[in-house]
Design a protein around this motif. Sequence first.
Motif, PDB file in Angstrom:
ATOM      1  N   PRO A   1      38.671  -4.110  -5.537  1.00 56.91           N
ATOM      2  CA  PRO A   1      39.176  -3.461  -4.325  1.00 56.91           C
ATOM      3  C   PRO A   1      38.135  -2.615  -3.592  1.00 56.91           C
ATOM      4  N   LEU A   2      37.116  -2.148  -4.313  1.00 55.30           N
ATOM      5  CA  LEU A   2      36.060  -1.379  -3.646  1.00 55.30           C
ATOM      6  C   LEU A   2      35.340  -2.199  -2.581  1.00 55.30           C
ATOM      7  N   VAL A   3      35.343  -3.514  -2.709  1.00 57.96           N
ATOM      8  CA  VAL A   3      34.721  -4.369  -1.697  1.00 57.96           C
ATOM      9  C   VAL A   3      35.421  -4.181  -0.357  1.00 57.96           C
ATOM     10  N   ALA A   4      36.748  -4.228  -0.369  1.00 56.38           N
ATOM     11  CA  ALA A   4      37.495  -4.012   0.877  1.00 56.38           C
ATOM     12  C   ALA A   4      37.273  -2.602   1.418  1.00 56.38           C
TER      13      ALA A   4
ATOM     14  N   ALA B   1      34.622  -0.734   0.990  1.00 60.78           N
ATOM     15  CA  ALA B   1      33.261  -0.639   1.526  1.00 60.78           C
ATOM     16  C   ALA B   1      33.178  -1.260   2.922  1.00 60.78           C
ATOM     17  N   ILE B   2      33.820  -2.394   3.106  1.00 63.13           N
ATOM     18  CA  ILE B   2      33.827  -3.039   4.421  1.00 63.13           C
ATOM     19  C   ILE B   2      34.486  -2.126   5.450  1.00 63.13           C
ATOM     20  N   HIS B   3      35.605  -1.534   5.066  1.00 63.13           N
ATOM     21  CA  HIS B   3      36.302  -0.613   5.968  1.00 63.13           C
ATOM     22  C   HIS B   3      35.442   0.605   6.279  1.00 63.13           C
ATOM     23  N   ARG B   4      34.770   1.150   5.261  1.00 71.88           N
ATOM     24  CA  ARG B   4      33.911   2.326   5.477  1.00 71.88           C
ATOM     25  C   ARG B   4      32.750   1.994   6.409  1.00 71.88           C
ATOM     26  N   ALA B   5      32.302   0.751   6.389  1.00 75.25           N
ATOM     27  CA  ALA B   5      31.217   0.324   7.278  1.00 75.25           C
ATOM     28  C   ALA B   5      31.706   0.060   8.701  1.00 75.25           C
ATOM     29  N   GLY B   6      33.006   0.215   8.937  1.00 77.64           N
ATOM     30  CA  GLY B   6      33.558   0.019  10.270  1.00 77.64           C
ATOM     31  C   GLY B   6      33.843  -1.425  10.598  1.00 77.64           C
ATOM     32  N   LEU B   7      34.024  -2.256   9.582  1.00 79.84           N
ATOM     33  CA  LEU B   7      34.210  -3.692   9.765  1.00 79.84           C
ATOM     34  C   LEU B   7      35.556  -4.125   9.194  1.00 79.84           C
ATOM     35  N   LYS B   8      35.882  -5.412   9.359  1.00 80.98           N
ATOM     36  CA  LYS B   8      37.177  -5.941   8.940  1.00 80.98           C
ATOM     37  C   LYS B   8      36.999  -6.979   7.832  1.00 80.98           C
TER      38      LYS B   8
ATOM     39  N   GLY C   1      41.364   0.832 -14.079  1.00 84.42           N
ATOM     40  CA  GLY C   1      40.520   1.631 -13.200  1.00 84.42           C
ATOM     41  C   GLY C   1      40.408   1.095 -11.798  1.00 84.42           C
ATOM     42  N   ASP C   2      41.435   0.345 -11.351  1.00 85.77           N
ATOM     43  CA  ASP C   2      41.441  -0.187  -9.986  1.00 85.77           C
ATOM     44  C   ASP C   2      42.072   0.773  -8.987  1.00 85.77           C
ATOM     45  N   ASP C   3      42.427   1.963  -9.413  1.00 82.64           N
ATOM     46  CA  ASP C   3      43.132   2.908  -8.547  1.00 82.64           C
ATOM     47  C   ASP C   3      42.129   3.775  -7.788  1.00 82.64           C
ATOM     48  N   PHE C   4      41.521   3.195  -6.772  1.00 83.94           N
ATOM     49  CA  PHE C   4      40.461   3.878  -6.018  1.00 83.94           C
ATOM     50  C   PHE C   4      41.037   4.626  -4.828  1.00 83.94           C
ATOM     51  N   GLY C   5      40.448   5.775  -4.537  1.00 85.43           N
ATOM     52  CA  GLY C   5      40.787   6.506  -3.330  1.00 85.43           C
ATOM     53  C   GLY C   5      39.935   6.044  -2.162  1.00 85.43           C
ATOM     54  N   PRO C   6      40.219   6.537  -0.959  1.00 88.45           N
ATOM     55  CA  PRO C   6      39.506   6.081   0.231  1.00 88.45           C
ATOM     56  C   PRO C   6      38.081   6.597   0.344  1.00 88.45           C
ATOM     57  N   ASP C   7      37.754   7.669  -0.385  1.00 92.29           N
ATOM     58  CA  ASP C   7      36.429   8.267  -0.253  1.00 92.29           C
ATOM     59  C   ASP C   7      35.397   7.471  -1.042  1.00 92.29           C
ATOM     60  N   ILE C   8      34.283   7.161  -0.420  1.00 86.97           N
ATOM     61  CA  ILE C   8      33.161   6.496  -1.084  1.00 86.97           C
ATOM     62  C   ILE C   8      31.982   7.454  -1.051  1.00 86.97           C
ATOM     63  N   PRO C   9      31.589   8.044  -2.181  1.00 89.02           N
ATOM     64  CA  PRO C   9      30.445   8.965  -2.179  1.00 89.02           C
ATOM     65  C   PRO C   9      29.184   8.260  -1.685  1.00 89.02           C
ATOM     66  N   LEU C  10      28.465   8.925  -0.811  1.00 88.75           N
ATOM     67  CA  LEU C  10      27.230   8.377  -0.245  1.00 88.75           C
ATOM     68  C   LEU C  10      26.159   9.452  -0.353  1.00 88.75           C
TER      69      LEU C  10
ATOM     70  N   GLY D   1      48.672  -1.550  -3.086  1.00 83.55           N
ATOM     71  CA  GLY D   1      49.364  -0.774  -2.074  1.00 83.55           C
ATOM     72  C   GLY D   1      48.432  -0.003  -1.162  1.00 83.55           C
ATOM     73  N   TYR D   2      47.365   0.546  -1.731  1.00 87.06           N
ATOM     74  CA  TYR D   2      46.472   1.388  -0.930  1.00 87.06           C
ATOM     75  C   TYR D   2      45.559   0.591  -0.005  1.00 87.06           C
ATOM     76  N   LEU D   3      45.614  -0.745  -0.078  1.00 86.13           N
ATOM     77  CA  LEU D   3      44.802  -1.573   0.819  1.00 86.13           C
ATOM     78  C   LEU D   3      45.620  -2.203   1.947  1.00 86.13           C
TER      79      LEU D   3
END
Length: 403
Positions: A72-75, A77-84, A248-257, A351-353
Amino acid sequence: MRELPPTAGLPLRLTDLRPGRAALAAHMARWLGVEQLQLECSGTAAMVVALRAMQRLRPQRDEVVVPAWTCPLVALAIHRAGLKPRLCDLAPNHFDMDAALLAQICNERTLAIVPTHIAGRVADVQASLEVAHRHGAYVLEDAAQALGATQDGRSVGLLGDAGFFSLAVGKGLTLFEGGLLLARDTCLRDAFAASHDDTIHADAGMDWKRALELVGYTLAYRPSLLPLAYGRPLRKALAAHDPVAAVGDDFGPDIPLHTVSAWRQAVGARALPRLRPFLDTTRAQAVHRVARLRQIPGITVFDDAPGQRGAWPFLLLTLPDEAMRDSALETLWTAGLGVSRLFIHALPDYGYLRDIVADTPLPNARAFAARSLTITNSPWLDEATFETICQTLARAAGAGHAA
């Protein structure tokens, strides 16, 4: 009580933690035999940096095609990059994208296709290249689980236009969190470096947090302490009927950078000379165990194709149907034997995606999620215990003593 980890990570030593500084990217580039690598704080951060760079080079494009069954982090990351994200269903009973469907869904809006080397198995990057280059898109390899894997003697990550690896917990080499980004041509490398400068910033708080986590991992990553660090949270999540949290698939929206401290880089550089022998050992073990699993009727276990030399963090396999898979997991998942699941759902079913990925018909991805499980390839899993796992799988698949 002993607990086996779900993946074969290279154990760190206390001597790896001594003070020091290192430029890990240079060490890793020599290890992989590539000209240049870029270090990031995670594989997810590497993906964000890469996609932002690619979008600046091709600003009219905004879609990234990924397998419908992936982390799910792939989706995110794409969203964080401003893409679909654009989802491609899998081939039947396989982790790779369906090549015919891939050709249909790519168009002039496609920025990148992301073939994914799941479980250290080498994906069909050539199929992605053929489609991407027809549409003027990039191929960005997700090699998060495949550090050390090769195709025809060449490292994955350089089969397409660019690729990234993960140095997260349980990976072949870990900094607790970390990522490596590489590209074939200098134009992309320069774009990645510029994107890093714009996206990644120093964060002293994260430096301390990751340092403490890395020390804790070094101490706890052993069968005698994993019942507390891994087993207890796993069983608690399963008792609450929350398999997403269990893996461990329960990721939040924040991606540390953030940047990676020189000390954590030094830890990785000290452990690196042990990585190749470790990968050779786990490969030899996996070859033997794949052969044993193939003796069980109804089991599909994923192996290297000719010319491939994958990494082997764990064994990925499917059973004939979900009921059989669940029957095996009922016995094995909480037994401390390193048997688990990889990604619980196809991406739209998290659900969170739901606001990030479109819910589309994905019969093969959903079937793969429902029928697959993983077996650790840790050297701590001995032959007698592995045979116990095989016998449980045989009973679940209806094979009994015929296996």
